[in-house]
Scaffold this active site. Structure first.
Site, PDB file in Angstrom:
ATOM      1  N   LYS A  58      44.394  49.953  45.097  1.00 49.92           N
ATOM      2  CA  LYS A  58      44.589  48.632  45.705  1.00 49.92           C
ATOM      3  C   LYS A  58      45.821  48.650  46.614  1.00 49.92           C
ATOM      4  O   LYS A  58      45.787  48.148  47.747  1.00 49.92           O
ATOM      5  CB  LYS A  58      44.726  47.556  44.610  1.00 49.92           C
ATOM      6  CG  LYS A  58      43.404  47.281  43.900  1.00 49.92           C
ATOM      7  CD  LYS A  58      43.555  46.403  42.662  1.00 49.92           C
ATOM      8  CE  LYS A  58      42.205  46.278  41.948  1.00 49.92           C
ATOM      9  NZ  LYS A  58      42.252  45.484  40.699  1.00 49.92           N
ATOM     10  N   GLN A 102      46.415  43.370  36.448  1.00 50.05           N
ATOM     11  CA  GLN A 102      45.333  44.306  36.158  1.00 50.05           C
ATOM     12  C   GLN A 102      44.901  44.191  34.699  1.00 50.05           C
ATOM     13  O   GLN A 102      45.731  44.143  33.795  1.00 50.05           O
ATOM     14  CB  GLN A 102      45.799  45.745  36.487  1.00 50.05           C
ATOM     15  CG  GLN A 102      44.693  46.789  36.411  1.00 50.05           C
ATOM     16  CD  GLN A 102      43.585  46.608  37.437  1.00 50.05           C
ATOM     17  OE1 GLN A 102      43.793  46.047  38.515  1.00 50.05           O
ATOM     18  NE2 GLN A 102      42.397  47.066  37.111  1.00 50.05           N
ATOM     19  N   ASP A 125      42.024  37.425  42.562  1.00 55.13           N
ATOM     20  CA  ASP A 125      40.977  38.012  41.720  1.00 55.13           C
ATOM     21  C   ASP A 125      39.872  36.986  41.428  1.00 55.13           C
ATOM     22  O   ASP A 125      38.804  37.348  40.942  1.00 55.13           O
ATOM     23  CB  ASP A 125      41.574  38.468  40.375  1.00 55.13           C
ATOM     24  CG  ASP A 125      41.746  39.973  40.296  1.00 55.13           C
ATOM     25  OD1 ASP A 125      41.015  40.697  40.990  1.00 55.13           O
ATOM     26  OD2 ASP A 125      42.621  40.419  39.527  1.00 55.13           O
TER      27      ASP A 125
END
Ligand code: GUN
Length: 299
Positions: A58, A102, A125
């Site tokens: 990412k 994460q 997200d």
């Protein structure tokens, strides 16, 4: 139906590269207007190998499109309080547009609390219940990165979905469940008749065999076999599983939920692992971060 022998690859590498190119051009445009580049912050807790790889990828992709990025790392032992404090600090940092934590997180940390502490405006997200609720009602929101990436993949491949039977296998909050909702929405891609299958589904094969579009998101290596797939189906493999393999340098190889060798020749289109949905997830995340920087989603 005629037996399909040649299939088209839903190539995440090519599609995501073309999306990154468009994003990089938009960043250039922002900079030419003397605006700052979009800034994504990732929080990584612990040292899980797969999470390390995803987060590194990412960050690398942010650099490639000209975004700013920050990585905040904590040991496995970080307290929930400390993590929540950091999230609140980033929430009010006007130089950061997007924030992700994460997953998975250690067991002593409440994932739901973490998810709901991230400001919806920075939730690139798309996991916050406000974003998920807005998604259900087809309102402006951040779509969860993996389902968003799959929609982008279908769109870029020029595949029409309207009126098709889409079978989603797996009902996780971050992939299967939102995917089923997005494919049923009145939009394109979308307008499918959707069946959502899960661990309690009886006679899974009899359902998957009726799918025009089959999306597998279960995390079970090569679970979907040729006898579970209709001739000419579009198959999208969301699984990314590490399997021990002594013949590789790393000691493992990546495989998906679909037995690619068996299934591919039956499909009209199929996404590979690696090189498929994983890269599209990052494309979805980058697009969300750009939208966040441009203030496109208002709550
Ligand atoms: N873990 C597995 N997939 C994801 C994702 O899309 N976002 C985050 N934050 N964690 C994940």
């Amino acid at each position: 139906m005629e037996k399909t022998t040649s299939y088209q690859l839903l190539d995440g590498k090519t599609i995501s590269a073309s999306i990154r190119k468009d994003i990089a051009a938009e960043v250039e445009q922002l900079r030419s207007e003397s605006k700052r580049a979009p800034h994504l912050c990732a929080i990584l807790v612990g040292n899980d190998g797969a999470s390390e790889t995803y987060v590194a990828s990412k960050i690398r992709n942010c650099k490639e499109v000209g975004f700013e990025s920050s990585l905040v790392r904590y040991p496995e032992s970080v307290t929930e309080t400390e993590l929540l404090e950091k999230i609140r600090e980033i929430n009010s940092d006007t130089s950061i547009d997007g924030l992700l934590v994460q997953l998975p997180l250690p067991k002593h940390i409440d994932v739901q609390l973490v998810t709901e502490t991230i400001r919806p405006e920075k939730d690139v997200d798309g996991f916050h219940p406000l974003n998920q609720g807005r998604m259900v009602q087809n309102l402006p929101c951040y779509l969860p990165a993996t389902p968003y990436g799959i929609l982008l993949m279908l769109e870029h491949a020029g595949l029409s979905t309207s009126g098709k039977h889409c079978v989603v296998v797996g009902r996780s909050n971050i992939v299967g469940l939102p995917m089923s909702i997005l494919m049923a929405r009145n939009s394109e891609p979308g307008n499918c008749t959707v069946t959502l299958c899960h661990s309690r589904t009886t006679d899974l094969s009899s359902i998957t065999r009726t799918a025009d579009i089959l999306i597998a998101a279960i995390g079970k290596p090569e679970y979907i076999k040729a006898n579970m797939v209709k001739e000419g189906a579009v198959v999208i493999d969301v699984g990314i599983i590490r399997i021990e393999d002594a013949s590789t340098k790393s000691g493992y190889r990546l495989t998906g939920d679909v037995d690619f060798k068996e299934v591919a020749t039956k499909c009209s289109h199929i996404s590979p692992v690696p090189g498929g949905v994983g890269l599209m997830t990052i494309a979805g995340l980058l697009k969300n971060t750009l939208r966040a920087a441009k203030g496109e989603v208002r709550f």
